[in-house]
Scaffold this motif. Structure first.
Motif, PDB file in Angstrom:
ATOM      1  N   ILE A  43       7.013   7.902   0.108  1.00  0.00           N
ATOM      2  CA  ILE A  43       7.776   7.092  -0.849  1.00  0.00           C
ATOM      3  C   ILE A  43       6.886   6.541  -1.952  1.00  0.00           C
ATOM      4  CG2 ILE A  43       9.522   6.486   0.849  1.00  0.00           C
ATOM      5  CD1 ILE A  43       8.265   3.778   1.191  1.00  0.00           C
ATOM      6  N   LYS A  44       5.592   6.433  -1.699  1.00  0.00           N
ATOM      7  CA  LYS A  44       4.652   5.959  -2.716  1.00  0.00           C
ATOM      8  C   LYS A  44       4.663   6.863  -3.946  1.00  0.00           C
ATOM      9  CE  LYS A  44      -0.269   4.857  -3.254  1.00  0.00           C
ATOM     10  NZ  LYS A  44      -0.062   3.440  -3.646  1.00  0.00           N
ATOM     11  N   ASP A  45       5.028   8.130  -3.734  1.00  0.00           N
ATOM     12  CA  ASP A  45       4.996   9.114  -4.823  1.00  0.00           C
ATOM     13  C   ASP A  45       6.324   9.228  -5.569  1.00  0.00           C
ATOM     14  OD1 ASP A  45       2.349   9.760  -4.144  1.00  0.00           O
ATOM     15  OD2 ASP A  45       3.023  11.204  -2.621  1.00  0.00           O
ATOM     16  N   THR A  46       7.295   8.373  -5.253  1.00  0.00           N
ATOM     17  CA  THR A  46       8.605   8.438  -5.921  1.00  0.00           C
ATOM     18  C   THR A  46       8.437   8.146  -7.412  1.00  0.00           C
ATOM     19  OG1 THR A  46       9.633   7.593  -3.908  1.00  0.00           O
ATOM     20  CG2 THR A  46      10.979   7.588  -5.911  1.00  0.00           C
ATOM     21  N   PRO A  47       8.728   9.110  -8.289  1.00  0.00           N
ATOM     22  CA  PRO A  47       8.520   8.882  -9.728  1.00  0.00           C
ATOM     23  C   PRO A  47       9.603   7.999 -10.342  1.00  0.00           C
ATOM     24  CG  PRO A  47       9.457  11.056  -9.369  1.00  0.00           C
ATOM     25  CD  PRO A  47       9.191  10.481  -8.000  1.00  0.00           C
ATOM     26  N   LEU A  48       9.261   7.371 -11.434  1.00  0.00           N
ATOM     27  CA  LEU A  48      10.221   6.545 -12.165  1.00  0.00           C
ATOM     28  C   LEU A  48      11.440   7.343 -12.600  1.00  0.00           C
ATOM     29  CD1 LEU A  48       7.933   4.329 -14.422  1.00  0.00           C
ATOM     30  CD2 LEU A  48       9.729   3.480 -12.916  1.00  0.00           C
ATOM     31  N   SER A  49      11.242   8.643 -12.885  1.00  0.00           N
ATOM     32  CA  SER A  49      12.345   9.470 -13.379  1.00  0.00           C
ATOM     33  C   SER A  49      13.493   9.550 -12.373  1.00  0.00           C
ATOM     34  CB  SER A  49      11.840  10.879 -13.713  1.00  0.00           C
ATOM     35  OG  SER A  49      11.268  11.483 -12.555  1.00  0.00           O
ATOM     36  N   ILE A  50      13.179   9.419 -11.076  1.00  0.00           N
ATOM     37  CA  ILE A  50      14.231   9.446 -10.054  1.00  0.00           C
ATOM     38  C   ILE A  50      15.150   8.242 -10.229  1.00  0.00           C
ATOM     39  CG2 ILE A  50      14.701   9.270  -7.573  1.00  0.00           C
ATOM     40  CD1 ILE A  50      13.682  11.988  -8.416  1.00  0.00           C
ATOM     41  N   LEU A  51      14.560   7.073 -10.469  1.00  0.00           N
ATOM     42  CA  LEU A  51      15.362   5.860 -10.657  1.00  0.00           C
ATOM     43  C   LEU A  51      16.117   5.925 -11.983  1.00  0.00           C
ATOM     44  CD1 LEU A  51      12.974   3.023  -9.392  1.00  0.00           C
ATOM     45  CD2 LEU A  51      14.336   4.656  -8.102  1.00  0.00           C
ATOM     46  N   GLU A  52      15.468   6.443 -12.995  1.00  0.00           N
ATOM     47  CA  GLU A  52      16.089   6.521 -14.319  1.00  0.00           C
ATOM     48  C   GLU A  52      17.312   7.437 -14.314  1.00  0.00           C
ATOM     49  OE1 GLU A  52      14.847   7.600 -18.945  1.00  0.00           O
ATOM     50  OE2 GLU A  52      13.489   8.078 -17.282  1.00  0.00           O
TER      51      GLU A  52
ATOM     52  N   VAL B 219       0.833  -1.208   0.000  1.00  0.00           N
ATOM     53  CA  VAL B 219       0.000   0.000   0.000  1.00  0.00           C
ATOM     54  C   VAL B 219       0.868   1.258   0.000  1.00  0.00           C
ATOM     55  CG1 VAL B 219      -1.670   1.322   1.363  1.00  0.00           C
ATOM     56  CG2 VAL B 219      -1.918  -1.160   1.150  1.00  0.00           C
ATOM     57  N   ASP B 220       2.061   1.173   0.604  1.00  0.00           N
ATOM     58  CA  ASP B 220       2.952   2.333   0.709  1.00  0.00           C
ATOM     59  C   ASP B 220       4.008   2.380  -0.393  1.00  0.00           C
ATOM     60  OD1 ASP B 220       1.709   3.176   3.105  1.00  0.00           O
ATOM     61  OD2 ASP B 220       2.879   1.697   4.227  1.00  0.00           O
ATOM     62  N   MET B 221       3.930   1.473  -1.353  1.00  0.00           N
ATOM     63  CA  MET B 221       4.928   1.395  -2.412  1.00  0.00           C
ATOM     64  C   MET B 221       4.469   2.090  -3.691  1.00  0.00           C
ATOM     65  SD  MET B 221       7.785  -0.340  -1.646  1.00  0.00           S
ATOM     66  CE  MET B 221       7.812   0.611  -0.137  1.00  0.00           C
TER      67      MET B 221
ATOM     68  N   ILE C  40       4.599  -2.237  -7.072  1.00  0.00           N
ATOM     69  CA  ILE C  40       3.448  -3.147  -6.995  1.00  0.00           C
ATOM     70  C   ILE C  40       3.381  -4.001  -8.254  1.00  0.00           C
ATOM     71  CG2 ILE C  40       0.931  -3.276  -6.861  1.00  0.00           C
ATOM     72  CD1 ILE C  40       1.003  -0.649  -5.268  1.00  0.00           C
ATOM     73  N   GLU C  41       3.589  -3.369  -9.405  1.00  0.00           N
ATOM     74  CA  GLU C  41       3.577  -4.098 -10.684  1.00  0.00           C
ATOM     75  C   GLU C  41       4.686  -5.155 -10.700  1.00  0.00           C
ATOM     76  OE1 GLU C  41       4.578  -3.158 -15.354  1.00  0.00           O
ATOM     77  OE2 GLU C  41       3.725  -1.538 -14.132  1.00  0.00           O
ATOM     78  N   TYR C  42       5.864  -4.785 -10.203  1.00  0.00           N
ATOM     79  CA  TYR C  42       6.995  -5.721 -10.126  1.00  0.00           C
ATOM     80  C   TYR C  42       6.631  -6.934  -9.278  1.00  0.00           C
ATOM     81  CZ  TYR C  42      11.299  -7.639  -8.112  1.00  0.00           C
ATOM     82  OH  TYR C  42      12.278  -8.487  -7.654  1.00  0.00           O
TER      83      TYR C  42
ATOM     84  N   LEU D 103       8.391 -10.373   0.239  1.00  0.00           N
ATOM     85  CA  LEU D 103       8.308  -9.537   1.433  1.00  0.00           C
ATOM     86  C   LEU D 103       9.698  -9.035   1.809  1.00  0.00           C
ATOM     87  CD1 LEU D 103       6.711  -8.355   3.802  1.00  0.00           C
ATOM     88  CD2 LEU D 103       7.053 -10.533   5.012  1.00  0.00           C
ATOM     89  N   GLY D 104      10.693  -9.914   1.711  1.00  0.00           N
ATOM     90  CA  GLY D 104      12.071  -9.508   1.970  1.00  0.00           C
ATOM     91  C   GLY D 104      12.522  -8.426   1.005  1.00  0.00           C
ATOM     92  N   TYR D 105      12.174  -8.571  -0.275  1.00  0.00           N
ATOM     93  CA  TYR D 105      12.528  -7.562  -1.275  1.00  0.00           C
ATOM     94  C   TYR D 105      11.895  -6.206  -0.940  1.00  0.00           C
ATOM     95  CZ  TYR D 105      14.550 -10.921  -4.615  1.00  0.00           C
ATOM     96  OH  TYR D 105      15.343 -11.848  -5.237  1.00  0.00           O
ATOM     97  N   VAL D 106      10.611  -6.238  -0.576  1.00  0.00           N
ATOM     98  CA  VAL D 106       9.904  -4.987  -0.291  1.00  0.00           C
ATOM     99  C   VAL D 106      10.509  -4.287   0.923  1.00  0.00           C
ATOM    100  CG1 VAL D 106       7.686  -4.026   0.469  1.00  0.00           C
ATOM    101  CG2 VAL D 106       7.757  -5.639  -1.425  1.00  0.00           C
ATOM    102  N   HIS D 107      10.955  -5.050   1.909  1.00  0.00           N
ATOM    103  CA  HIS D 107      11.652  -4.448   3.049  1.00  0.00           C
ATOM    104  C   HIS D 107      12.906  -3.706   2.586  1.00  0.00           C
ATOM    105  CE1 HIS D 107       9.720  -7.309   6.194  1.00  0.00           C
ATOM    106  NE2 HIS D 107       9.040  -6.205   6.064  1.00  0.00           N
ATOM    107  N   GLU D 108      13.629  -4.300   1.641  1.00  0.00           N
ATOM    108  CA  GLU D 108      14.833  -3.652   1.110  1.00  0.00           C
ATOM    109  C   GLU D 108      14.470  -2.389   0.320  1.00  0.00           C
ATOM    110  OE1 GLU D 108      17.244  -4.744   2.460  1.00  0.00           O
ATOM    111  OE2 GLU D 108      17.142  -6.914   2.671  1.00  0.00           O
ATOM    112  N   TYR D 109      13.357  -2.443  -0.410  1.00  0.00           N
ATOM    113  CA  TYR D 109      12.932  -1.271  -1.179  1.00  0.00           C
ATOM    114  C   TYR D 109      12.528  -0.125  -0.250  1.00  0.00           C
ATOM    115  CZ  TYR D 109      12.750  -4.704  -4.945  1.00  0.00           C
ATOM    116  OH  TYR D 109      13.063  -5.693  -5.836  1.00  0.00           O
ATOM    117  N   MET D 110      11.930  -0.475   0.886  1.00  0.00           N
ATOM    118  CA  MET D 110      11.562   0.565   1.848  1.00  0.00           C
ATOM    119  C   MET D 110      12.806   1.303   2.338  1.00  0.00           C
ATOM    120  SD  MET D 110       8.550  -1.334   4.035  1.00  0.00           S
ATOM    121  CE  MET D 110       8.233   0.085   5.077  1.00  0.00           C
TER     122      MET D 110
END
Length: 380
Positions: A67-76, A19-21, A26-28, A43-50
């Motif tokens: 963090i839910k609002d982090t845009p893809l452009s930041i990662l890119e 819910v907070d991702m 979520i798609e991943y 669940l382990g992966y999502v903890h690392e993403y947090m």
């Protein structure tokens, strides 16, 4: 792999955290679930993403409140230096303090975190598809440039010595099971004895099934009644990643299982309503036993068994050591390495080959004994 009850718990926790991702995480996760990744792994992966998204937020890189609002452009557009700084943060962060000793993450823990992020970036840059353009969300994978190193593996010979120091031989297996059948209870208080006697056949059967098949603790915890074939002396199990498999089981282990099944519904009211073989009383009814419960009683029983001698401090064994024990006995009795790989469910023969070094260690001892005997003969 988690037990059925733990898998359900991890599934619920996973959905709660999602819910907070960001939507693309979520798609991943949905994609990896379709690829049969377990809820526990994700669940382990999502903890690392947090951790990662919180770091981006704390460092002012993402510039978002949630963090839910982090845009893809930041990662890119993340730079290699940014990624390197994050790795350094993982390495240097103090995660606990005990007796004034500051503890940092291990190399393996850092590697797990970075590899989880790499998996997300690989998905976003190679497996996604923009509905309008048909292209991946973006193609610049900065984390592919970040190298991580797990702690160096021990040599094969050293691994063999470490394994052989924490396994039981055939005689010790028999002595241990006999101790549980007729000795352990007399070291307990009346209250402890009553609790043990209720679970005695179940616990002996679980231990015997692990020692008699080399199955993982999670695989035994997940067994259902229909998975057992007494006539063929086999059981169907679910491996890591959800792969179905069939393995051989010793007759003596199946006999111990029969002893448990005869009293299962009497000792655990409601057991007939669940298909899982091994159950425990939970909330007034029978529920599938958890992996943690098995790990706990294996530690307790093996510690008591190894503490019987005067002045002995004892040594507890884990369910995984029972797996090592089975593999060692397989090799000692002339078992084929390829068949052992299949019995244990290893993905590669290299993983299984570590057990051949147990024989190598014993061979070296034999050669040493011969050498010593010859030296004695030459002097006499």
């Amino acid at each position: 792999m988690a037990s059925p009850r733990e898998s359900l718990l991890h599934e619920k926790r996973l959905e709660t955290h999602l819910v907070d991702m960001p939507d693309y995480v979520i798609e991943y996760v949905r994609s990896k679930k379709r690829a049969k990744y377990s809820a526990s792994t994700l669940l382990g992966y999502v903890h690392e993403y947090m951790k990662f998204f919180n770091w981006l937020q704390h460092e002012g890189i993402s510039g978002v409140d949630c963090i839910k609002d982090t845009p893809l452009s930041i990662l890119e557009n993340l730079t290699k230096k940014n990624a390197e700084f994050y790795k350094e943060y993982l390495e240097e962060e103090i995660i606990s303090v005990e007796n004034d000793v500051k503890k940092k993450r291990s190399e393996n823990a850092v590697a797990r975190n970075i590899n989880a992020i790499k998996s997300l970036f690989n998905y976003l840059t190679t497996e996604t598809e923009n509905e309008e353009t048909g292209e991946c969300y973006f193609y610049r994978n900065v984390f592919s440039k970040i190298k991580v190193h797990k702690k160096d593996e021990d040599s094969a010979n050293r691994r063999a010595k470490k394994i052989s120091s924490v396994i039981l031989n055939n005689q010790e297996i028999n002595e241990f099971l006999q101790y549980l059948r007729s000795g352990y209870e007399y070291s307990l208080s009346p209250r402890q004895r009553n609790a043990f006697l209720r679970d005695k056949e179940r616990d002996i059967s679980i231990i015997s099934m692990m020692l008699g098949s080399g199955a993982r603790v999670s695989e035994v915890a997940s067994l259902t009644i229909k998975d057992i074939n007494f006539h063929k002396r086999q059981m169907d199990i679910i491996r890591k990643g959800g792969k179905a498999d069939t393995v051989e089981v010793l007759v003596s282990s199946l006999d111990d299982l029969k002893d448990y099944l005869r009293i299962r519904e009497v000792r655990y009211p409601g057991a007939k309503d669940t298909s899982y073989v091994f159950v425990s009383k939970y909330g007034g009814s029978a529920k599938p036993i958890s992996v943690r419960a098995i790990q706990d009683f294996v530690t307790k029983y093996t510690l008591a068994f190894n503490s019987q001698e005067e002045f002995s401090t004892g040594q507890a064994l884990s369910p995984h050591k029972f797996r090592h024990t089975f593999a060692s006995e397989w090799i000692k009795n002339g078992g084929n390495l390829i068949l052992l790989r299949d019995q244990l469910g290893h993905n590669s023969i290299e993983t299984t080959e570590k057990y051949t070094n147990l024989s190598s260690v014993e061979s070296k001892k034999v050669m040493s004994d011969i050498e010593n005997a010859r030296n004695v003969d030459s002097k006499s």
